[in-house]
Design an enzyme around this catalytic site. Structure first.
Site, mmCIF file in Angstrom:
data_model
loop_
_atom_site.group_PDB
_atom_site.id
_atom_site.type_symbol
_atom_site.label_atom_id
_atom_site.label_comp_id
_atom_site.label_asym_id
_atom_site.label_seq_id
_atom_site.Cartn_x
_atom_site.Cartn_y
_atom_site.Cartn_z
ATOM 1 N N SER A 172 0.803 -1.219 0.000
ATOM 2 C CA SER A 172 0.000 0.000 0.000
ATOM 3 C C SER A 172 0.838 1.273 0.000
ATOM 4 C CB SER A 172 -0.943 0.018 1.213
ATOM 5 O OG SER A 172 -0.217 0.200 2.419
ATOM 6 N N LYS B 259 0.686 4.614 6.853
ATOM 7 C CA LYS B 259 0.264 5.413 5.700
ATOM 8 C C LYS B 259 0.946 6.775 5.784
ATOM 9 C CE LYS B 259 -2.864 2.189 4.781
ATOM 10 N NZ LYS B 259 -2.678 1.222 3.665
#
Length: 220
Positions: free
Chosen positions: A35, A89
């Site tokens: 990701s 993230k």
């Protein structure tokens, strides 16, 4: 039992100190998914500064004192507000920011990001195998980073949103393959674990399992 504690007290003290260190001061975080490609790869292990933002009571989300302010562009580890899973993230928007994403293009406080193509190459995406990917430099709100879009896959749009007080918006750099704030919502400060600072070690867990020495020590 008392004798066992006496004979092993040094080891027990070490375990307590080690647990305190990992839960309150610093930690390391393996990267299990793609990701954050192209900046973090599966098999990277990153060093996490748990004191970057807050001092917390060990083994809890209780904040004792604020030590620093999260910044746009930080790579952050946090607990998902949806199910508690630890995620990593990039912090994209701060409390009070107005942010939206349409057709993969990010806009913060009315400023649309500028994109510059770096390269096109095949990228592994489970369960489909290799998918054509476009890597670009994204510049917005006085910051820039490398991001990746998968050709033929449209990122989920983010409707215009004002980030609430005490909340942060997180996106994966691999914009078309990331379960981030577009899916789990904004992240409250108390769920922030720390700021990822650099790559400690790396191995090709999707291929040969050999060390990727060139990634050791890289700053994020």
């Amino acid at each position: 039992m008392r004798g066992w504690f006496k004979n092993n007290k040094g080891f027990l003290v070490f375990l307590i100190c080690f647990g305190f260190f990992r839960t309150a001061i610093a930690d390391w975080n393996p990267i299990p998914s793609g990701s954050m490609r192209p900046n973090l790869l599966e098999g990277d292990v990153v060093f996490v500064n748990r004191l970057a933002y807050d001092l917390k009571l060990p083994l809890s989300n209780h904040v004792l004192v604020h030590l620093g302010e999260p910044q746009r562009g930080d790579v952050v580890t946090f607990s998902s507000p949806k199910d508690g899973t630890r995620l990593i993230k990039r912090l994209i928007a701060l409390p009070g920011d107005r942010v939206e994403m349409r057709q993969g293009r990010l806009r913060i406080n009315g400023e649309e990001a500028a994109y510059e193509e770096i390269e096109s190459l095949p990228e592994p995406v489970e369960p489909w195998g290799l998918v054509p990917a476009l890597r670009m430099t994204e510049k917005v709100a006085d910051g820039q980073r490398r991001v990746q879009h998968l050709q033929g896959v449209l990122a989920r749009d983010l409707p215009a949103t004002v980030i609430p007080p005490g909340q942060y918006l997180m996106l994966g750099d691999n914009r078309d393959n990331s379960a981030d704030s577009r899916f789990i919502g904004t992240v409250p400060r108390e769920l922030l674990i720390g700021r990822a600072v650099r790559i400690l070690a790396s191995a090709d867990i999707k291929g040969s399992w050999l060390p990727r020495f060139e990634r050791f020590g890289q700053r994020l």
